[in-house]
Design an enzyme around this catalytic site. Structure first.
Site, mmCIF file in Angstrom:
data_model
loop_
_atom_site.group_PDB
_atom_site.id
_atom_site.type_symbol
_atom_site.label_atom_id
_atom_site.label_comp_id
_atom_site.label_asym_id
_atom_site.label_seq_id
_atom_site.Cartn_x
_atom_site.Cartn_y
_atom_site.Cartn_z
ATOM 1 N N LEU A 138 28.365 -5.119 5.146
ATOM 2 C CA LEU A 138 28.633 -6.160 4.145
ATOM 3 C C LEU A 138 28.350 -5.621 2.749
ATOM 4 C CD1 LEU A 138 28.588 -7.879 6.719
ATOM 5 C CD2 LEU A 138 27.382 -9.645 5.435
ATOM 6 N N LYS A 142 29.148 -7.520 -6.753
ATOM 7 C CA LYS A 142 28.372 -6.786 -7.759
ATOM 8 C C LYS A 142 28.491 -5.280 -7.609
ATOM 9 C CE LYS A 142 25.252 -10.699 -8.128
ATOM 10 N NZ LYS A 142 26.149 -11.544 -7.290
ATOM 11 N N GLY A 185 26.003 -22.071 -0.569
ATOM 12 C CA GLY A 185 24.832 -22.560 0.136
ATOM 13 C C GLY A 185 23.866 -21.502 0.605
ATOM 14 N N ARG A 265 21.225 -13.950 -17.613
ATOM 15 C CA ARG A 265 20.090 -13.129 -17.190
ATOM 16 C C ARG A 265 20.445 -11.644 -17.254
ATOM 17 N NH1 ARG A 265 18.752 -15.379 -11.341
ATOM 18 N NH2 ARG A 265 20.965 -14.910 -11.158
#
Length: 347
Positions: A138, A142, A185, A265
């Site tokens: 996986l 990013k 979620g 951020r």
């Protein structure tokens, strides 16, 4: 002699032994449930993770009397010997273990390297040595043009898994990667955070221009299943999925809440990107996904496109959440939250 297309496209998980690293995480739980629902004849399903409490809690859902094929194996991907032991007799590996919290990885950079990079190599080596047949790792949005350490470690991991096909020698094994964006979620993601913050009457917004891709856990699992069934080795699969605006998520969760702009951020992007303009030069478009080709394919690209009805992407193409042609409305977001966020919330 190379396998035929039909042989590449057929994998029966019934009768197979499967190991998932990071098996007690959000994805791992959904993957285990799907495998047991769809492939009741799976011979062994090993949940490999380092958190004994999460394993204990998950084991309550799969008692031995009813699920004798489910095994729990305490271990860390940093521990090559432990991985080697856990992979005895394993046919299929799904690698989901990672340190993925961006600020934590920025603060503890080499810890992220040890898990996400060195751990990835340990998985590759153990799979090779133990006779595993198929491996899917996986990735994350990013990893495309990374600007934070987490993304950089995952890009490195992606390259390691796709390149592993180059030195497999006579081992009958294939490695591929799946990459997708924000999972609705999942722990630490924006929607559960907003749902918790709604009680305060204030939702902190980093930047009102921010967009994200959206995928459900079930869709993420389906993409991994597709890769396991159809992988030729070295591909990086990217699904075609909708985007949402962060302001629409706030509206869906709590329209009466005040929004407080707190600023972006460190290491965070305004828009998610899963395929860069440079990547597009070696990307194939299928009906519902994209496939980024390995840097050194071990098979014929034209044959691959013919087998799956694909075509090369146009020059200059990039796949970004801010330039998507699919967008979720506030009401669609609200309905998805009702269906896919656990525990359920009234929104």
């Amino acid at each position: 002699m190379r396998a035929t297309i039909a042989e590449r496209d057929s994998i029966m998980l019934n009768g197979a032994s499967i190991l998932i690293t990071g098996g007690t995480g959000s994805f791992g739980k959904a993957f285990v449930k799907t495998v047991l629902d769809r492939f009741p004849g799976v011979r062994r399903l090993v949940i490999y993770s380092r958190d004994e409490l999460k394993q204990y809690e998950m084991a309550q859902l799969y008692p031995k009397e009813r699920y004798p094929q489910v095994r729990f194996f305490i271990g860390d991907v940093r521990d090559e010997k432990r991985l080697w032991r856990a992979m005895e007799g394993i046919d299929v590996v799904v690698h989901a273990a990672a340190l993925k919290h961006v600020p934590v990885c920025e603060y503890n950079p080499f810890e992220a390297v040890k898990t996400n990079v060195l751990g990835a190599q340990n998985v590759i080596d153990a799979c090779m040595d133990r006779g595993v047949k198929r491996v899917v790792a996986l990735s994350t949005d990013k990893a495309a043009a990374p600007i934070n350490l987490y993304g950089a470690t995952k890009l490195t991991s992606d390259k390691m898994f796709t390149a592993a096909n180059n030195f497999r020698g006579f081992h009958d094994i294939r490695f591929s990667v799946v990459r997708y964006g924000n999972v609705m979620g999942s722990r630490g993601s924006v929607i559960p955070f907003f749902l918790q913050q709604a009680a305060t009457g204030v939702l902190p917004i980093t930047d009102e221009r921010m967009t994200r891709f959206n995928i459900t856990l079930d869709e993420g699992v389906a993409l991994v299943m597709y890769a396991l069934e159809h992988m030729w080795g070295g591909e990086l699969y990217v699904p075609k999925i909708p985007s949402y605006r962060i302001t629409d998520v706030a509206e869906a969760v709590c329209p009466s809440c005040r929004r407080e702009i707190v600023g972006i951020r460190p290491g965070e992007k305004l828009h998610e990107e899963m395929i860069t303009e440079t990547d597009s030069l070696s990307t194939i478009e299928l009906a519902d996904k994209y496939v980024i080709l390995p840097a050194t394919p071990t098979w014929d690209v034209d044959e691959f496109m013919a087998a799956f009805g694909g075509k090369m992407c146009d020059p200059g193409f990039r796949y970004s959440s801010g330039e998507n042609d699919q967008w979720l409305s506030v009401e669609q977001l609200r309905e998805l939250i009702r269906q896919h966020v656990d525990p359920p919330f009234a929104v």
